[in-house]
Design an enzyme around this catalytic site. Sequence first.
Site: not given
Length: 368
Positions: A140, A171
């Site tokens: 994201h 991440n």
Amino acid sequence: MAIKSIASRLRGSRRFLSGFVAGAVVGAAGAGLAALQFFRSQGAEGALTGKQPDGSAEKAVLEQFGFPLTGTEARCYTNHALSYDQAKRVPRWVLEHISKSKIMGDADRKHCKFKPDPNIPPTFSAFNEDYVGSGWSRGHMAPAGNNKFSSKAMAETFYLSNIVPQDFDNNSGYWNRIEMYCRELTERFEDVWVVSGPLTLPQTRGDGKKIVSYQVIGEDNVAVPSHLYKVILARRSSVSTEPLALGAFVVPNEAIGFQPQLTEFQVSLQDLEKLSGLVFFPHLDRTSDIRNICSVDTCKLLDFQEFTLYLSTRKIEGARSVLRLEKIMENLKNAEIEPDDYFMSRYEKKLEELKAKEQSGTQIRKPS
């Protein structure tokens, strides 16, 4: 590339790390839109023809079938906006606003699924199949955790237009800790704006030549960035006379341990704009007093113990048995991490719920 070599390269370049420098204010727009505005402007007509246009036939011919479109126009969602790179199948930038109220609520990511953005033509979209088995996670840019206030806002962050191929450890680790720091800022600042995105930076070969190369994944050739950037702008309150605080950061798209500090990846806004081809916060008055966020605030990320305790606390809610819950506690003890009061309150509450549930299940199965 090793973290140490990247960090030393960035620190060693005076042009790259020229401190907290404000860039020139220049409008940023998509290439297609910019071209359209350029050729439609009277001044541009004069530059092309050597004279001022008077409804010339040349203009009509140029525009007869339209100019190429890149799809880089700003796309707005409930709590984020982005510009999409149709060639690379990743966002160019993602802008979000977070506040204390937005990071609190009942929205739960377990109800969200990664999916192509319905606003992106399928021809230019990434798909989940591109990521499966690629060795890269779906990272994201605007994180789901910044949108607890709205199920819709959270679900929209799972559109693949907000996703880039990201190193798994990066991440879930360092990038996650930066996102957590952004949320922590809402405890001290009323408004926090964040712009995040991918970078593909040149590498210098042995012969001294600079080369830009990057991996692509899946049938749709989704581009894997070499680095990720994040620009943070924080305002104490809408009525405060205190200067705004700003910081820009570039991190390699690879595993980063707990030792490197966030300040090691800080760059000037001007240098990031040169690297990205973007102008951040173009309406910001850069002649005003804007402070370095790492001087005004801590820029301190959670350390190993704090981060492990945070993750363990989150795992409590997902425990489906007493055995699994006790395993969470055992792992903490093995790591020699002392649970805090918040962890213990969540743990004891969950333990009581699971014991009651298991006891109820035993009574139901007990023969009459």
